[in-house]
Design a protein around this motif. Structure first.
Motif, PDB file in Angstrom:
ATOM      1  N   ASP A   1       0.807  -1.213   0.000  1.00  0.00           N
ATOM      2  CA  ASP A   1       0.000   0.000   0.000  1.00  0.00           C
ATOM      3  C   ASP A   1       0.844   1.268   0.000  1.00  0.00           C
ATOM      4  O   ASP A   1       0.297   2.369   0.112  1.00  0.00           O
ATOM      5  CB  ASP A   1      -0.956   0.009   1.201  1.00  0.00           C
ATOM      6  CG  ASP A   1      -0.211  -0.052   2.533  1.00  0.00           C
ATOM      7  OD1 ASP A   1       0.997  -0.338   2.513  1.00  0.00           O
ATOM      8  OD2 ASP A   1      -0.847   0.187   3.564  1.00  0.00           O
ATOM      9  N   GLU A   2       2.169   1.151  -0.136  1.00  0.00           N
ATOM     10  CA  GLU A   2       3.034   2.323  -0.150  1.00  0.00           C
ATOM     11  C   GLU A   2       3.574   2.664  -1.547  1.00  0.00           C
ATOM     12  O   GLU A   2       4.279   3.645  -1.701  1.00  0.00           O
ATOM     13  CB  GLU A   2       4.229   2.099   0.788  1.00  0.00           C
ATOM     14  CG  GLU A   2       3.851   1.895   2.249  1.00  0.00           C
ATOM     15  CD  GLU A   2       5.061   1.585   3.103  1.00  0.00           C
ATOM     16  OE1 GLU A   2       6.160   1.422   2.527  1.00  0.00           O
ATOM     17  OE2 GLU A   2       4.918   1.499   4.333  1.00  0.00           O
ATOM     18  N   LYS A   3       3.227   1.869  -2.561  1.00  0.00           N
ATOM     19  CA  LYS A   3       3.916   1.989  -3.846  1.00  0.00           C
ATOM     20  C   LYS A   3       3.144   2.780  -4.895  1.00  0.00           C
ATOM     21  O   LYS A   3       3.740   3.522  -5.677  1.00  0.00           O
ATOM     22  CB  LYS A   3       4.239   0.592  -4.384  1.00  0.00           C
ATOM     23  CG  LYS A   3       5.200  -0.186  -3.498  1.00  0.00           C
ATOM     24  CD  LYS A   3       5.480  -1.564  -4.054  1.00  0.00           C
ATOM     25  CE  LYS A   3       6.440  -2.338  -3.147  1.00  0.00           C
ATOM     26  NZ  LYS A   3       6.709  -3.708  -3.650  1.00  0.00           N
ATOM     27  N   ALA A   4       1.818   2.617  -4.964  1.00  0.00           N
ATOM     28  CA  ALA A   4       1.059   3.239  -6.049  1.00  0.00           C
ATOM     29  C   ALA A   4       1.166   4.757  -6.011  1.00  0.00           C
ATOM     30  O   ALA A   4       1.408   5.402  -7.040  1.00  0.00           O
ATOM     31  CB  ALA A   4      -0.402   2.801  -5.975  1.00  0.00           C
ATOM     32  N   ALA A   5       0.988   5.360  -4.827  1.00  0.00           N
ATOM     33  CA  ALA A   5       1.026   6.819  -4.731  1.00  0.00           C
ATOM     34  C   ALA A   5       2.407   7.368  -5.068  1.00  0.00           C
ATOM     35  O   ALA A   5       2.536   8.430  -5.695  1.00  0.00           O
ATOM     36  CB  ALA A   5       0.599   7.269  -3.329  1.00  0.00           C
ATOM     37  N   MET A   6       3.471   6.662  -4.678  1.00  0.00           N
ATOM     38  CA  MET A   6       4.815   7.145  -4.985  1.00  0.00           C
ATOM     39  C   MET A   6       5.104   7.057  -6.488  1.00  0.00           C
ATOM     40  O   MET A   6       5.797   7.909  -7.049  1.00  0.00           O
ATOM     41  CB  MET A   6       5.851   6.342  -4.206  1.00  0.00           C
ATOM     42  CG  MET A   6       5.874   6.676  -2.723  1.00  0.00           C
ATOM     43  SD  MET A   6       6.167   8.446  -2.407  1.00  0.00           S
ATOM     44  CE  MET A   6       7.812   8.646  -3.066  1.00  0.00           C
ATOM     45  N   LEU A   7       4.572   6.036  -7.168  1.00  0.00           N
ATOM     46  CA  LEU A   7       4.739   5.947  -8.617  1.00  0.00           C
ATOM     47  C   LEU A   7       4.029   7.110  -9.305  1.00  0.00           C
ATOM     48  O   LEU A   7       4.539   7.667 -10.287  1.00  0.00           O
ATOM     49  CB  LEU A   7       4.186   4.612  -9.125  1.00  0.00           C
ATOM     50  CG  LEU A   7       5.014   3.382  -8.780  1.00  0.00           C
ATOM     51  CD1 LEU A   7       4.283   2.111  -9.216  1.00  0.00           C
ATOM     52  CD2 LEU A   7       6.387   3.439  -9.431  1.00  0.00           C
ATOM     53  N   VAL A   8       2.860   7.491  -8.792  1.00  0.00           N
ATOM     54  CA  VAL A   8       2.169   8.660  -9.336  1.00  0.00           C
ATOM     55  C   VAL A   8       2.985   9.922  -9.081  1.00  0.00           C
ATOM     56  O   VAL A   8       3.050  10.818  -9.935  1.00  0.00           O
ATOM     57  CB  VAL A   8       0.764   8.777  -8.712  1.00  0.00           C
ATOM     58  CG1 VAL A   8       0.083  10.074  -9.138  1.00  0.00           C
ATOM     59  CG2 VAL A   8      -0.092   7.590  -9.127  1.00  0.00           C
ATOM     60  N   GLY A   9       3.618  10.010  -7.913  1.00  0.00           N
ATOM     61  CA  GLY A   9       4.477  11.159  -7.636  1.00  0.00           C
ATOM     62  C   GLY A   9       5.623  11.267  -8.627  1.00  0.00           C
ATOM     63  O   GLY A   9       5.946  12.367  -9.108  1.00  0.00           O
ATOM     64  N   LEU A  10       6.247  10.132  -8.961  1.00  0.00           N
ATOM     65  CA  LEU A  10       7.318  10.141  -9.967  1.00  0.00           C
ATOM     66  C   LEU A  10       6.793  10.581 -11.328  1.00  0.00           C
ATOM     67  O   LEU A  10       7.446  11.339 -12.056  1.00  0.00           O
ATOM     68  CB  LEU A  10       7.940   8.751 -10.061  1.00  0.00           C
ATOM     69  CG  LEU A  10       8.837   8.322  -8.902  1.00  0.00           C
ATOM     70  CD1 LEU A  10       9.222   6.850  -9.045  1.00  0.00           C
ATOM     71  CD2 LEU A  10      10.094   9.178  -8.843  1.00  0.00           C
ATOM     72  N   THR A  11       5.600  10.105 -11.686  1.00  0.00           N
ATOM     73  CA  THR A  11       4.998  10.495 -12.967  1.00  0.00           C
ATOM     74  C   THR A  11       4.746  11.991 -13.008  1.00  0.00           C
ATOM     75  O   THR A  11       5.046  12.663 -14.007  1.00  0.00           O
ATOM     76  CB  THR A  11       3.682   9.735 -13.185  1.00  0.00           C
ATOM     77  OG1 THR A  11       3.940   8.330 -13.218  1.00  0.00           O
ATOM     78  CG2 THR A  11       3.026  10.145 -14.495  1.00  0.00           C
ATOM     79  N   LEU A  12       4.200  12.536 -11.926  1.00  0.00           N
ATOM     80  CA  LEU A  12       3.912  13.970 -11.887  1.00  0.00           C
ATOM     81  C   LEU A  12       5.184  14.801 -11.975  1.00  0.00           C
ATOM     82  O   LEU A  12       5.197  15.861 -12.612  1.00  0.00           O
ATOM     83  CB  LEU A  12       3.151  14.304 -10.605  1.00  0.00           C
ATOM     84  CG  LEU A  12       1.725  13.758 -10.498  1.00  0.00           C
ATOM     85  CD1 LEU A  12       1.142  14.064  -9.135  1.00  0.00           C
ATOM     86  CD2 LEU A  12       0.842  14.322 -11.601  1.00  0.00           C
ATOM     87  N   ALA A  13       6.249  14.335 -11.339  1.00  0.00           N
ATOM     88  CA  ALA A  13       7.517  15.059 -11.422  1.00  0.00           C
ATOM     89  C   ALA A  13       7.995  15.138 -12.869  1.00  0.00           C
ATOM     90  O   ALA A  13       8.411  16.206 -13.349  1.00  0.00           O
ATOM     91  CB  ALA A  13       8.568  14.373 -10.551  1.00  0.00           C
ATOM     92  N   GLY A  14       7.926  14.010 -13.590  1.00  0.00           N
ATOM     93  CA  GLY A  14       8.337  14.015 -14.990  1.00  0.00           C
ATOM     94  C   GLY A  14       7.435  14.862 -15.861  1.00  0.00           C
ATOM     95  O   GLY A  14       7.900  15.600 -16.742  1.00  0.00           O
ATOM     96  N   VAL A  15       6.120  14.777 -15.630  1.00  0.00           N
ATOM     97  CA  VAL A  15       5.169  15.551 -16.430  1.00  0.00           C
ATOM     98  C   VAL A  15       5.378  17.045 -16.228  1.00  0.00           C
ATOM     99  O   VAL A  15       5.374  17.825 -17.182  1.00  0.00           O
ATOM    100  CB  VAL A  15       3.724  15.152 -16.064  1.00  0.00           C
ATOM    101  CG1 VAL A  15       2.719  16.143 -16.642  1.00  0.00           C
ATOM    102  CG2 VAL A  15       3.417  13.750 -16.573  1.00  0.00           C
ATOM    103  N   TRP A  16       5.578  17.471 -14.967  1.00  0.00           N
ATOM    104  CA  TRP A  16       5.741  18.898 -14.723  1.00  0.00           C
ATOM    105  C   TRP A  16       7.057  19.425 -15.268  1.00  0.00           C
ATOM    106  O   TRP A  16       7.120  20.551 -15.768  1.00  0.00           O
ATOM    107  CB  TRP A  16       5.617  19.174 -13.233  1.00  0.00           C
ATOM    108  CG  TRP A  16       5.366  20.623 -12.925  1.00  0.00           C
ATOM    109  CD1 TRP A  16       6.116  21.436 -12.155  1.00  0.00           C
ATOM    110  CD2 TRP A  16       4.286  21.430 -13.400  1.00  0.00           C
ATOM    111  NE1 TRP A  16       5.569  22.691 -12.107  1.00  0.00           N
ATOM    112  CE2 TRP A  16       4.450  22.721 -12.867  1.00  0.00           C
ATOM    113  CE3 TRP A  16       3.193  21.181 -14.240  1.00  0.00           C
ATOM    114  CZ2 TRP A  16       3.563  23.763 -13.142  1.00  0.00           C
ATOM    115  CZ3 TRP A  16       2.304  22.206 -14.508  1.00  0.00           C
ATOM    116  CH2 TRP A  16       2.504  23.477 -13.963  1.00  0.00           C
TER     117      TRP A  16
END
Length: 270
Positions: A151-166
């Motif tokens: 339960d700790e992995k999905a949100a952090m993967l989204v955080g990495l995606t947002l960093a790249g997108v921004w």
């Protein structure tokens, strides 16, 4: 941070500005493609998280009595060694159970909180596992959750995606600004100062979504944590970036004799 304007002494170079626009655009495309990679496993991670949160204990009626069901099981073992050890930059309390014990409890267990001062060689420890993940360890009625839960992995993967997108969005903004400067300088018109995105701003862009992912993963579950990661990040990143853009554009400009001459020639031409 230097601010470059059309009114500076050095003449504008439209060709160089066009090359810079193309370079920023290509960088934005590369960053956008790279940011898609962390997002691909998010649905699978969310499904794993739901399965983990809803997993019943092995042997209960909810599992159907099958040995290979998706359930949590408890492995008991005797501590053969318990000592302080280095794990990266952190110091952990590393416990090894006496063989034979089934996987994954046969690997060293790193403890950092409740159990670090309670366990010694010869004690019996219970390790709770789900699939091949160690969920928690307990001894004498005291339990400690182990790191690396599903339960700790999905949100952090989204955080990495947002960093790249921004970062990609900022590259596209820079490309648009360079193209606009090239067009305006080619016709002799003035243009807004270039906004530099230095190392400090890039660190903020990357840190904000990761911090949001960590916070959301600690508070919410599954798709709720994913959505809240995006929402928290947007509330931080968008106002901060807009403020940075305005701050750079509102900086005072220095006036020189050459600047005054260029302004006079521009006024006569109009």
């Amino acid at each position: 941070m230097a601010v470059q304007t059309a009114e500076q002494v050095e003449p504008a170079r439209p060709g160089k500005a066009w090359l810079r626009a193309v370079a920023w655009g290509l960088l934005g495309l590369v960053l956008l493609a790279l940011s898609a990679a962390p997002s691909l496993p998010v649905p699978e991670r969310v499904a794993d998280e739901k399965a983990f949160l809803n997993a019943p204990p092995c042997g209960s009626k909810a599992t159907g009595g099958t040995a290979d069901s998706d359930c949590t099981r408890t492995i008991r073992g005797t501590v053969v060694s318990a000592e302080r050890a280095r794990s990266g930059k952190a110091t952990v309390f590393r416990v090894q159970l006496q063989a034979p014990v089934p996987a994954p409890a046969d690997r060293p267990i790193d403890l950092q909180e409740e159990l670090s001062d309670r366990i010694k060689p010869g004690d019996e420890v219970e390790v709770t596992t789900w699939r091949n993940v160690r969920v928690a360890a307990s001894h004498d009625g005291v339990s400690e959750t182990l790191p690396g839960l599903p339960d700790e992995k999905a949100a952090m993967l989204v955080g990495l995606t947002l960093a790249g997108v921004w970062l990609a969005i900022l590259a596209f903004i820079a490309a648009f600004g360079s193209a606009r400067r090239a067009r305006r300088s080619a016709t002799g018109r003035s243009f807004a100062p270039r906004v530099p995105f230095g190392a400090a701003k890039c660190v903020g862009v990357v840190a904000a979504p990761l911090a949001a992912g960590f916070l959301a993963g600690r508070i919410w579950d599954a798709w709720t944590a994913v959505g809240m990661t995006v929402a928290i990040w947007a509330l931080i990143a968008l106002p901060a970036t807009i403020a940075a853009l305005r701050w750079d554009r509102d900086r005072p400009r220095t006036s020189t004799p050459a600047t005054a001459q260029l302004e006079a020639e521009h006024s006569r031409a109009n």
